[in-house]
Design an enzyme around this catalytic site. Structure first.
Site, short mmCIF file in Angstrom:
data_model
loop_
_atom_site.label_atom_id
_atom_site.label_comp_id
_atom_site.label_asym_id
_atom_site.label_seq_id
_atom_site.Cartn_x
_atom_site.Cartn_y
_atom_site.Cartn_z
N ARG A 58 0.82 -1.22 0.00
CA ARG A 58 0.00 0.00 0.00
C ARG A 58 0.85 1.27 0.00
NH1 ARG A 58 -2.86 -3.86 2.83
NH2 ARG A 58 -1.67 -3.37 4.69
N GLU A 95 5.12 -10.89 15.45
CA GLU A 95 4.67 -11.48 16.70
C GLU A 95 5.20 -12.93 16.80
OE1 GLU A 95 0.51 -11.10 17.02
OE2 GLU A 95 0.46 -11.82 19.09
#
Ligand code: AMP
Length: 173
Positions: A58, A95
């Site tokens: 993006r 994560e």
């Protein structure tokens, strides 16, 4: 112009605990797209910048348009394996596990001043990796600009010493 109104929350994407900030509802709006591009390009119009680096995917939407408006070239920072010529790579923590981005080795000349652009700052790992790539090639990061900063994730803490700019901040999910 209230850009926040044009950004859609999609709870549960791509994982149950994430509220995804969908910017396609902003980019399809001609005024929203122009306001975003203009705000970032105008902020750095008088800055000493040679090149815009956009982060896949993006960051390409805004970065390409910002580079065009500023009369500068555009360089993509891409997911591994996408760039055809020789690359440099920077890894960053997720994560669970790690991810990486790459740039072409000859994308930046030593000493060039760089504006890094992405749509959204979350934990800051992606942008920190992009800054590392720029510096590996001898470039200087003049600023890192985002449409959105999820400030509650404290991504700016991973970008110490850099000028970090965002147009829209969310201080909670
Ligand atoms: P980070 O490395 O954690 O700062 O993540 C930033 C990258 O992940 C950006 O390229 C974003 O497009 C994407 N991203 C992370 N979290 C979200 C979210 N909640 N909504 C939309 N995009 C996100």
């Amino acid at each position: 112009m209230n850009l926040k109104k044009l950004i859609r929350d999609v709870p549960g994407f791509p994982k149950p605990e994430i509220v995804f900030k969908d910017i396609t509802t902003l980019t399809k709006d001609p005024i929203g797209l122009a306001a975003t591009v203009d705000a970032i390009a105008d902020r750095y119009a008088d800055a000493d910048i040679d090149l815009v680096v956009g982060i896949e995917a993006r960051g390409f939407i805004f970065g390409g348009a910002i580079a065009y408006k500023m009369g500068l070239g555009f360089v993509p920072a891409r997911k591994p394996g996408k760039l055809p010529a020789e690359t440099v790579r920077a890894e960053y923590e997720l994560e669970y596990g790690t991810d990486a981005i790459e740039m072409h080795k000859d994308a930046i000349e030593p000493g060039q001043k760089i504006l890094i652009v992405d749509d959204l700052l979350a934990t800051g790992g992606t942008a920190a990796a992009a800054a590392e790539l720029v510096e590996m090639l001898g470039g200087e990061v003049t600023a890192i600009a985002f449409l959105v900063d999820l400030t509650f994730l404290k991504g700016r803490d991973k970008l110490p010493g850099y000028e970090v700019f965002s147009l829209v901040d969310y201080d909670s999910e």
